[in-house]
Scaffold this active site. Structure first.
Site, PDB file in Angstrom:
ATOM      1  N   HIS A 125       0.826  -1.223   0.000  1.00 47.80           N
ATOM      2  CA  HIS A 125       0.000   0.000   0.000  1.00 47.80           C
ATOM      3  C   HIS A 125       0.857   1.270   0.000  1.00 47.80           C
ATOM      4  O   HIS A 125       0.301   2.374   0.010  1.00 47.80           O
ATOM      5  CB  HIS A 125      -0.942   0.018   1.210  1.00 47.80           C
ATOM      6  CG  HIS A 125      -1.957  -1.086   1.215  1.00 47.80           C
ATOM      7  ND1 HIS A 125      -2.775  -1.341   0.135  1.00 47.80           N
ATOM      8  CD2 HIS A 125      -2.269  -2.024   2.153  1.00 47.80           C
ATOM      9  CE1 HIS A 125      -3.553  -2.383   0.417  1.00 47.80           C
ATOM     10  NE2 HIS A 125      -3.267  -2.819   1.629  1.00 47.80           N
ATOM     11  N   ASP A 144      -2.589 -10.620  -2.243  1.00 51.77           N
ATOM     12  CA  ASP A 144      -3.174 -10.135  -0.986  1.00 51.77           C
ATOM     13  C   ASP A 144      -4.662  -9.846  -1.210  1.00 51.77           C
ATOM     14  O   ASP A 144      -5.073  -9.507  -2.321  1.00 51.77           O
ATOM     15  CB  ASP A 144      -2.433  -8.853  -0.579  1.00 51.77           C
ATOM     16  CG  ASP A 144      -2.770  -8.364   0.813  1.00 51.77           C
ATOM     17  OD1 ASP A 144      -1.948  -8.564   1.723  1.00 51.77           O
ATOM     18  OD2 ASP A 144      -3.860  -7.769   0.985  1.00 51.77           O
ATOM     19  N   HIS A 197      -6.251  -7.367  -0.326  1.00 42.28           N
ATOM     20  CA  HIS A 197      -6.415  -5.950  -0.653  1.00 42.28           C
ATOM     21  C   HIS A 197      -5.648  -5.616  -1.928  1.00 42.28           C
ATOM     22  O   HIS A 197      -4.551  -6.152  -2.153  1.00 42.28           O
ATOM     23  CB  HIS A 197      -5.880  -5.077   0.491  1.00 42.28           C
ATOM     24  CG  HIS A 197      -6.531  -5.347   1.816  1.00 42.28           C
ATOM     25  ND1 HIS A 197      -5.946  -6.140   2.782  1.00 42.28           N
ATOM     26  CD2 HIS A 197      -7.719  -4.932   2.319  1.00 42.28           C
ATOM     27  CE1 HIS A 197      -6.755  -6.188   3.840  1.00 42.28           C
ATOM     28  NE2 HIS A 197      -7.829  -5.479   3.587  1.00 42.28           N
ATOM     29  N   ASP A 209      -4.159 -12.826   3.709  1.00 45.45           N
ATOM     30  CA  ASP A 209      -5.428 -12.352   4.274  1.00 45.45           C
ATOM     31  C   ASP A 209      -6.625 -12.637   3.369  1.00 45.45           C
ATOM     32  O   ASP A 209      -7.748 -12.252   3.690  1.00 45.45           O
ATOM     33  CB  ASP A 209      -5.359 -10.859   4.649  1.00 45.45           C
ATOM     34  CG  ASP A 209      -4.703 -10.002   3.602  1.00 45.45           C
ATOM     35  OD1 ASP A 209      -4.420 -10.500   2.495  1.00 45.45           O
ATOM     36  OD2 ASP A 209      -4.453  -8.799   3.883  1.00 45.45           O
TER      37      ASP A 209
HETATM   38 ZN    ZN Z   1      -4.029  -7.098   2.849  1.00 49.04          ZN
END
Ligand code: ZN
Length: 340
Positions: free
Chosen positions: A158, A193, A195, A282
């Site tokens: 991120h 991931d 995200h 995740d």
């Molecule tokens: Zn994540």
């Protein structure tokens, strides 16, 4: 396979995380290191410490003012009368073209996109060594290793060139890919991931020399919301070199693996020499974030599918939060890869 980790990565110990207006303990706990180390060791990994390649590989992707900010902001924050123990912004510019302030509070707002990347006393040290862990992994591949696992923590995907967010400060996978490129290798980043890897996308968005592919829960209703949509394909020379494959919340193994095939086909068509896997765990069905529903055996299938590329592979740890199976899920990916 070889694995890399430096004990200084323990020094980042974030306390604050705001979700839905409630301040909670951060899910990005140092305890993750213990679980992930066990998981990698169970998969047969031998750990070594990273070499110190200096600031060069970090500065290759991150702006000078951002690196200076990360190094100094904690000490500066302590001079603010009554300041809290962690650097957390409370105001943000409306666009990246807005002016750059001198104030520590203003700079925190400029360089921290959300409240999920608090900066404490040990954050820079930990982020620096997390990045060095990725660089050493890249150097192992450049030296001929078939695969390596970089236990990067704090994670990185991120983080943009001048922006922290979502538990991330330095973009470890991006730094590794750029390091491989400087060694004459064509690198693709495959982000699994739950995200979207928005920082990685942002860093390489206008480039055609590093491919970025991300499979993640649909950001229409999931962090990071503003990035990760299917129509974000790159700009300029980079057009067509960013591929987002958002999935509906709750997607399970079979549908995920079909989408992974599309991602792997793109990596193969790119003509990659090496693949950097931004390895979030995740997407697990029992992860606290509850975005997708991959099972523990499903992670083994993901590892095996990635091995099907037949390319040297660097696994760079991203997310994956405290649950009983965190270590087992890592074991499953790595053994699935090695057994294929
Ligand atoms: Zn994540």
């Amino acid at each position: 396979m070889r694995a890399i980790f430096d004990a200084r990565q323990w020094q980042h110990d974030p306390k604050h995380f705001m979700a839905n207006g409630v301040i909670k303990p951060s899910p990005e706990q140092p305890e993750r290191i213990t679980r992930l180390t066990h998981g990698a060791t169970a998969a047969g990994c031998d750990f070594v410490a990273p070499k110190d390649a200096g600031l060069g590989p970090i500065a290759a992707l991150h702006s000078p003012e951002y690196v200076t900010f990360l190094r100094n902001i904690y000490a500066r924050w302590q001079h603010i009368d009554g300041a809290g123990a962690e650097v957390i912004p409370n105001i943000h510019p409306a666009s990246r073209r807005d002016n750059y302030p001198k104030s520590a509070v203003g700079q925190a707002g400029y360089h921290q996109v959300d409240t999920a990347c608090p900066i404490g006393a040990g954050t820079w040290e930990a982020a620096y060594w997390s990045a060095q862990t990725a660089v050493t992994g890249a150097d192992m591949l450049a030296a001929g290793e078939r695969a390596a696992y970089a236990l990067c923590r704090p994670p990185g995907h991120h983080a943009f060139g001048d922006l922290a967010g979502g538990f991330c400060f330095l973009n470890n996978a991006g730094i590794a890919a750029e390091r491989l490129r400087t060694r004459g290798l064509r690198a693709a980043i495959l982000d699994v991931d739950v995200h979207h890897g928005n920082g990685t996308q942002g860093i390489f968005y206008d480039r055609d020399d590093v491919l970025t592919v991300s499979i993640h829960a649909d950001p229409a209703r999931f962090y990071p919301f503003f990035w990760g949509h299917a129509d974000e394909r790159g700009v300029g020379r980079g057009t067509g070199y960013n591929l987002n494959l958002p999935l509906a919340r709750g997607t399970g193994d079979d549908a995920y693996l079909k989408t992974l095939d599309i991602a792997l086909e793109r990596v193969a068509n790119f003509g990659a020499d090496v693949v950097v896997v931004a390895l979030g765990l995740d997407a697990y069905e029992g992860d606290p974030f509850q975005g997708l529903a991959i099972t523990t055996p499903g992670f083994g299938r993901i590892g095996a599918a990635i091995a099907g590329l037949g390319l040297p592979t660097l696994f760079v740890q991203e997310g994956g939060y405290l649950c009983k199976e965190l270590g087992q899920n890592l074991t499953s990916v790595l053994t699935g890869f090695e057994g294929a």
